[in-house]
Design a protein around this motif. Structure first.
Motif, PDB file in Angstrom:
ATOM      1  N   ILE A 164      -5.673   0.409   7.758  1.00 27.88           N
ATOM      2  CA  ILE A 164      -6.461  -0.409   6.829  1.00 27.88           C
ATOM      3  C   ILE A 164      -6.080  -1.882   6.934  1.00 27.88           C
ATOM      4  CG2 ILE A 164      -6.947  -0.845   4.383  1.00 27.88           C
ATOM      5  CD1 ILE A 164      -6.758   2.204   3.972  1.00 27.88           C
TER       6      ILE A 164
ATOM      7  N   ILE B 182     -12.293   5.694   4.025  1.00 29.28           N
ATOM      8  CA  ILE B 182     -12.304   4.533   4.928  1.00 29.28           C
ATOM      9  C   ILE B 182     -11.910   4.955   6.343  1.00 29.28           C
ATOM     10  CG2 ILE B 182     -11.134   2.352   5.458  1.00 29.28           C
ATOM     11  CD1 ILE B 182     -11.166   1.778   2.447  1.00 29.28           C
TER      12      ILE B 182
ATOM     13  N   VAL C 240      -9.685   7.235  -1.400  1.00 38.34           N
ATOM     14  CA  VAL C 240     -10.381   6.058  -0.871  1.00 38.34           C
ATOM     15  C   VAL C 240     -10.012   5.854   0.592  1.00 38.34           C
ATOM     16  CG1 VAL C 240     -10.614   3.555  -1.046  1.00 38.34           C
ATOM     17  CG2 VAL C 240     -10.556   4.934  -3.133  1.00 38.34           C
ATOM     18  N   SER C 241      -8.708   5.981   0.872  1.00 39.11           N
ATOM     19  CA  SER C 241      -8.225   5.802   2.234  1.00 39.11           C
ATOM     20  C   SER C 241      -8.883   6.814   3.171  1.00 39.11           C
ATOM     21  CB  SER C 241      -6.701   5.949   2.254  1.00 39.11           C
ATOM     22  OG  SER C 241      -6.256   6.064   3.578  1.00 39.11           O
TER      23      SER C 241
ATOM     24  N   ASP D  54      -2.084   5.423   7.403  1.00 40.70           N
ATOM     25  CA  ASP D  54      -3.259   4.908   6.692  1.00 40.70           C
ATOM     26  C   ASP D  54      -3.119   3.406   6.458  1.00 40.70           C
ATOM     27  OD1 ASP D  54      -3.180   7.702   6.365  1.00 40.70           O
ATOM     28  OD2 ASP D  54      -4.499   7.571   4.595  1.00 40.70           O
TER      29      ASP D  54
ATOM     30  N   CYS E 218      -9.310  -3.980   4.094  1.00 39.56           N
ATOM     31  CA  CYS E 218      -8.440  -4.192   2.928  1.00 39.56           C
ATOM     32  C   CYS E 218      -9.273  -4.518   1.699  1.00 39.56           C
ATOM     33  CB  CYS E 218      -7.462  -5.342   3.177  1.00 39.56           C
ATOM     34  SG  CYS E 218      -6.192  -4.959   4.368  1.00 39.56           S
TER      35      CYS E 218
ATOM     36  N   CYS F 271     -12.305  -0.483  -4.041  1.00 40.19           N
ATOM     37  CA  CYS F 271     -12.565   0.903  -4.423  1.00 40.19           C
ATOM     38  C   CYS F 271     -11.412   1.500  -5.224  1.00 40.19           C
ATOM     39  CB  CYS F 271     -12.847   1.757  -3.190  1.00 40.19           C
ATOM     40  SG  CYS F 271     -14.394   1.316  -2.385  1.00 40.19           S
TER      41      CYS F 271
ATOM     42  N   TYR G 200       0.834  -1.200   0.000  1.00 38.39           N
ATOM     43  CA  TYR G 200       0.000   0.000   0.000  1.00 38.39           C
ATOM     44  C   TYR G 200       0.873   1.255   0.000  1.00 38.39           C
ATOM     45  CZ  TYR G 200      -4.180  -2.783   1.119  1.00 38.39           C
ATOM     46  OH  TYR G 200      -5.201  -3.676   1.084  1.00 38.39           O
TER      47      TYR G 200
ATOM     48  N   PHE H  95     -10.996  -1.398   0.557  1.00 41.29           N
ATOM     49  CA  PHE H  95     -10.007  -0.478  -0.002  1.00 41.29           C
ATOM     50  C   PHE H  95      -9.576  -0.911  -1.403  1.00 41.29           C
ATOM     51  CE2 PHE H  95      -5.456   0.492  -0.653  1.00 41.29           C
ATOM     52  CZ  PHE H  95      -5.522   1.880  -0.687  1.00 41.29           C
ATOM     53  N   GLU H  96      -9.204  -2.195  -1.509  1.00 42.13           N
ATOM     54  CA  GLU H  96      -8.668  -2.657  -2.782  1.00 42.13           C
ATOM     55  C   GLU H  96      -9.732  -2.611  -3.878  1.00 42.13           C
ATOM     56  OE1 GLU H  96      -6.466  -6.339  -2.266  1.00 42.13           O
ATOM     57  OE2 GLU H  96      -5.410  -5.464  -0.544  1.00 42.13           O
TER      58      GLU H  96
END
Lengths: 479, 400
Positions: free
Chosen positions: A322, A349, A345-346, A318, A329, A335, A308, A332-333
């Motif tokens: 996550i 979240i 995105v982070s 971050d 995860c 999005c 990341y 996140f992945e």
């Protein structure tokens, strides 16, 4: 307290995330009606034979890998014999003589210090059914749905010296087992259960004190409380000179009462008459099999963390947050793949989703959010369809009520007034109706602009794009 | 003449050439089976009609097509009463069919009914054994479980042939287990050819029995057959002890599921759970069975495990090695089927069967020959030599 040392070992049971049972093809879904997921095999009918579900062996290999165990080339399946109506065959199939994994270790970080917990073994075993006492008919009913559900028992060495270590260890097991898809490890639902073996001795003493085993803790909090209670109970006996009353026994933790109660003493322990099950050949795990499981193993949190940071340029802060949860995860992945804006995105979240979960008192792994909906929301914002503030409101609807962002926005008229013609007329009327503020601005009081923007936003019920409002207002005022 | 005293393969030949009708043969078999066996009336008659129409259309499924065959009452057939001769399984109708029976049906064999024996077919010395039905000409061929020699001994006493296959070549799925590591479905018939034909139909790996495998056919090593006496002098003694410990211990595990909770016999009145267990098992199981299960459980306690069970496992390994090394030189081991010199009594059957334990403990194939005396004769070969062993038996004229 400081004069004493507590010694703890854990037996952790995790329910494996397989579609079918350990020795038959019955389903494992939690929500089935009683005795729906039952066949002649798991109902213990004579003439049936257990046939190993290979997927279970694969998950055992994964569990062995993440706990740094030796994965044994041959392991056996053995019968543990005892009579109870929830046990359809009157024996449980387990791995008593030769477990699938041995000699592992798990590193945990406590107070900034790395400590190592030894793993004695991991073995495969089957769960038993459930009894339901029907008080109305004064009868007991048996539900075999859970019979032969696959479990792994992870047995640690007595390497824990405080509850904080126990919690860190369990959190790490949970996280890793979830990441590699071994189990969902939900303590509340019983897919992760933990028995605590505990003894207390004077500091410096090399012999272990009398050991008790505690069961029935269904959260990390309960485990912490149970350890504190049981430790004090042991110390009290030692201090009061009543060690003879401290006996080796199994105790049940009652979280509501905050106490442990004796279940059965060692001398009443059953003789389980273990012996190898001739219906199951030893499980053979070749080096090639282990290698292929390793190759196809999902990425672990550590690897994700550095990826990341490197691949997405995410700050360490971050990335750490996550990667503390498989669910975060996954979201996140997903999005990032859709929206291509890792930091954005982070922010969603960490800033929004996690605080929603915290407010709801929900563990991050228990978040039930369709990642597609979050990615849609992020897209709507970045394509300037809606404001970030509106998006936050929508997210909480998505989070709490599984709302569809587009439908929700349409239904509640949250879409932005992006038609500049319509907005232009609103801006015009605001300027006309607030001549004082307009002339203030023109006279150099720039803060008057804020007031006018606020008015426009009020007129549009917050649906206007602030950047566009600014632009239109400035155009009008500077005429 | 009595058709049912013909060889099964000959009957099938006549059925396929339509000299004889499948239903006609089945009905004559049913009328003879009726007093003592459980006839599968509806299923067998329906099957006979189907097989007849296949024959009429020129389809040939196997050398035993159309022949009615009996199975021992511990082999499960969906919906048919299957109690293994035990009260504790009274009324038990399995919702599934044994793999061997499925394969027989697929080969066009008519499953005429089930044949009784002693409780769980442990001994093969009841007044009624499946072999007795074949010998009387009630049914031309039977499929019977052999654990410690019960099928071999009763076949021998009835002057029939019995082939016990290599362990793991025939599925145990659907067999009410006595001793999992030794139970073997063994064709019992009037000729070696019939036994061989039935074995060829039922053998082969089964996904429902993880201990089965496709065993390559192996030839016998040429040589002068070895005799039982060529095994070590203490062999016989250890043989019986190892068998008794392992068989009873495994049985105690397999039969623990008969607890009065799920199926079979349950007492009408009982006082709590343990009284239910006690009454169900005391009344439902015969004394001889309870004795075996009790001893078996005792061999497995923490205190006794290494003294009895583990030692018996090691003795079994030594027996296997010894027999296999003898077979690697001599090809065949010959020995009596039963020891007629020893006393009978409570556990007398285990002493009389001791020769049979060689094949049972070592998982090897054994073929019994027709014999004029009670002791009988059997040939034991290496794993996978089943067919070769049958040929060797034929070479001896099939009799001693």
């Amino acid at each position: 307290m400081t004069d004493y040392e507590v010694v703890i070992g854990l037996e952790v049971h995790v329910e494996l995330a397989t579609k079918s049972k350990l020795f038959c093809s019955c389903g494992t879904n939690f929500d089935a009606e009683p005795n729906d997921n039952v066949c002649p095999g798991c109902a213990g009918m004579p003439g049936t034979l257990p046939v190993l579900n290979r997927k279970v062996a694969e998950l055992a290999i994964l569990a062995g890998i993440v706990t740094n165990c030796q994965i044994n080339e041959f392991s056996t399946f053995d019968k543990k014999n005892y009579f109870y109506p929830d046990l359809s065959c009157s024996y449980q199939i387990t791995q008593f003589f030769a477990p699938v994994c041995t000699q592992g270790k798990v590193e945990i970080e406590v107070d900034g210090e790395i400590r190592t917990i030894g793993i004695k073994q991991i073995h495969i075993e089957e769960d038993a059914g459930k009894l339901k006492h029907d008080a109305y008919n004064s009868s007991t009913l048996v539900d075999f749905n859970r019979c032969s559900i696959p479990l792994l028992e992870i047995v640690s060495l007595p390497d824990f010296r405080e509850a904080a270590e126990v919690v860190k260890y369990l959190e790490k097991l949970q996280s890793y087992l979830r990441f590699v898809g071994v189990s969902d490890c939900k303590m509340q639902e019983g897919s992760m259960r933990c028995d605590v073996n505990l003894s207390v001795r004077k500091r410096g003493e090399t012999r272990l004190g009398t050991r008790t085993e505690m069961k029935n803790m269904n959260s990390l909090k309960a485990i912490t409380r149970a350890i504190a209670y049981e430790t004090q109970r042991h110390i009290d006996h030692i201090e009061n000179g009543t060690q003879d009353k401290l006996i080796q026994e199994t105790r049940r933790w009652d979280d509501a009462a905050g106490k442990s109660y004796a279940m059965r003493a060692k001398e009443n322990a059953q003789d389980y008459r273990y012996f190898p099950n001739p219906d199951l050949s030893p499980l053979h795990i070749s080096k090639e099999w282990i290698e292929s499981v390793k190759q196809s193993m999902p990425e672990l949190p550590g690897a994700k963390l550095s990826r990341y940071m490197q691949e997405y340029g995410l700050p360490e802060y971050d990335s750490k947050l996550i990667t503390s949860s498989k669910k975060l995860c996954d979201i996140f992945e997903y999005c990032v793949t859709k929206c291509h804006k890792p930091k954005e995105v982070s922010n969603w979240i960490i800033g929004d989703l996690m605080s929603l979960a915290n407010t709801a008192g929900l563990a991050y792994d228990d978040i039930e959010l369709d990642a597609e909906r979050l990615s849609r929301l992020i897209t709507l914002v970045s394509e300037r369809g809606i404001t970030r503030n509106t998006a936050k409101k929508v997210l909480s609807e998505v989070f709490e009520n599984a709302a569809d962002p587009d439908e929700y926005i349409a239904a509640h008229g949250l879409g932005m007034v992006s038609d500049s013609g319509e907005l232009e007329s609103i801006v015009k009327s605001v300027v006309e109706n607030n001549p004082g503020s307009a002339s203030d601005y023109r006279a150099g009081k720039t803060q008057a602009l804020g007031f006018l923007v606020g008015r426009v936003m009020r007129e549009t019920k917050g649906k206007a794009d602030p950047a566009l409002v600014n632009e239109l207002l400035l155009g009008l005022l500077n005429q | 003449m009595d058709l049912l005293k013909l060889e099964a393969k000959e009957l099938s030949r006549r059925l396929i050439s339509r000299e004889l009708g499948v239903s006609e043969l089945l009905e004559s078999c049913i009328s003879k089976l009726e007093p003592g066996a459980r006839v599968f009336y509806d299923a067998a008659r329906a099957q006979a009609k189907e097989v007849q129409s296949l024959i009429d259309s020129g389809t040939v499924l196997s050398p035993l097509m159309g022949v009615p065959v009996g199975i021992s009452q511990n082999i499960c057939v969906k919906g048919e009463l299957c109690d293994a001769g035990s009260d504790i399984l009274s009324g038990f109708r399995p919702p599934f069919t044994a793999t061997a029976v499925e394969r027989m049906k697929a080969a066009g064999i008519i499953i005429a009914g089930s044949l009784p024996g002693d409780e769980f077919f442990m001994e093969g010395v009841d007044e009624q054994t499946p072999a007795a039905f074949v010998a009387r000409g009630d049914v031309p061929l039977a499929l019977v479980t052999d654990t410690g020699g019960s099928a071999r001994m009763s076949a021998c006493w009835e002057k029939l042939y019995c082939v016990r296959p290599t362990y793991g070549t025939v599925s145990r799925h659907g067999i009410i287990a006595y001793v999992s590591s030794m139970d073997a479905l063994s064709p019992t018939g009037r000729s070696l050819g019939d036994c061989e034909a039935l074995l060829n139909i039922i053998k082969g790996r089964d996904p429902l029995d993880g201990t089965t495998f496709d065993c390559p056919e192996t030839a016998l090593i040429p040589g002068e057959p070895a005799d039982f006496a060529q095994l070590s002098p203490d062999f016989a003694k250890y043989l019986t002890s190892a068998y008794v410990v392992l068989a009873y211990a495994e049985a105690s595990g397999n039969m623990a599921r008969f607890d009065g909770i799920k199926y079979g016999y349950r007492p009408e009145e009982y006082d709590g759970l343990f009284d239910l267990y006690n009454k169900a098992r005391t009344r439902g199981l015969q004394f001889r069975t309870r004795l075996r299960l009790g001893l078996g459980a005792l061999f497995l306690t923490e205190e006794n495990y290494s003294r009895y069970y583990d030692k018996a496992l090691r003795v079994r390994g030594m027996i296997r090695n010894k027999v296999n090394s003898l077979l690697s030189e001599h090809g065949v081991l010959t020995m009596p089927v039963s020891d007629t010199s020893l006393a009978t009594g409570m556990l007398g059957i285990e002493q009389r069967s001791r020769y049979c334990f060689v094949a049972s403990l070592a998982g090897l194939p054994s073929v019994t020959l027709q014999s004029s005396d009670m002791a009988g004769r059997q040939l034991v070969g290496a794993a996978g030599t089943d067919t070769a062993l049958i040929s060797a038996a034929r070479g001896t004229g099939g009799a001693v």
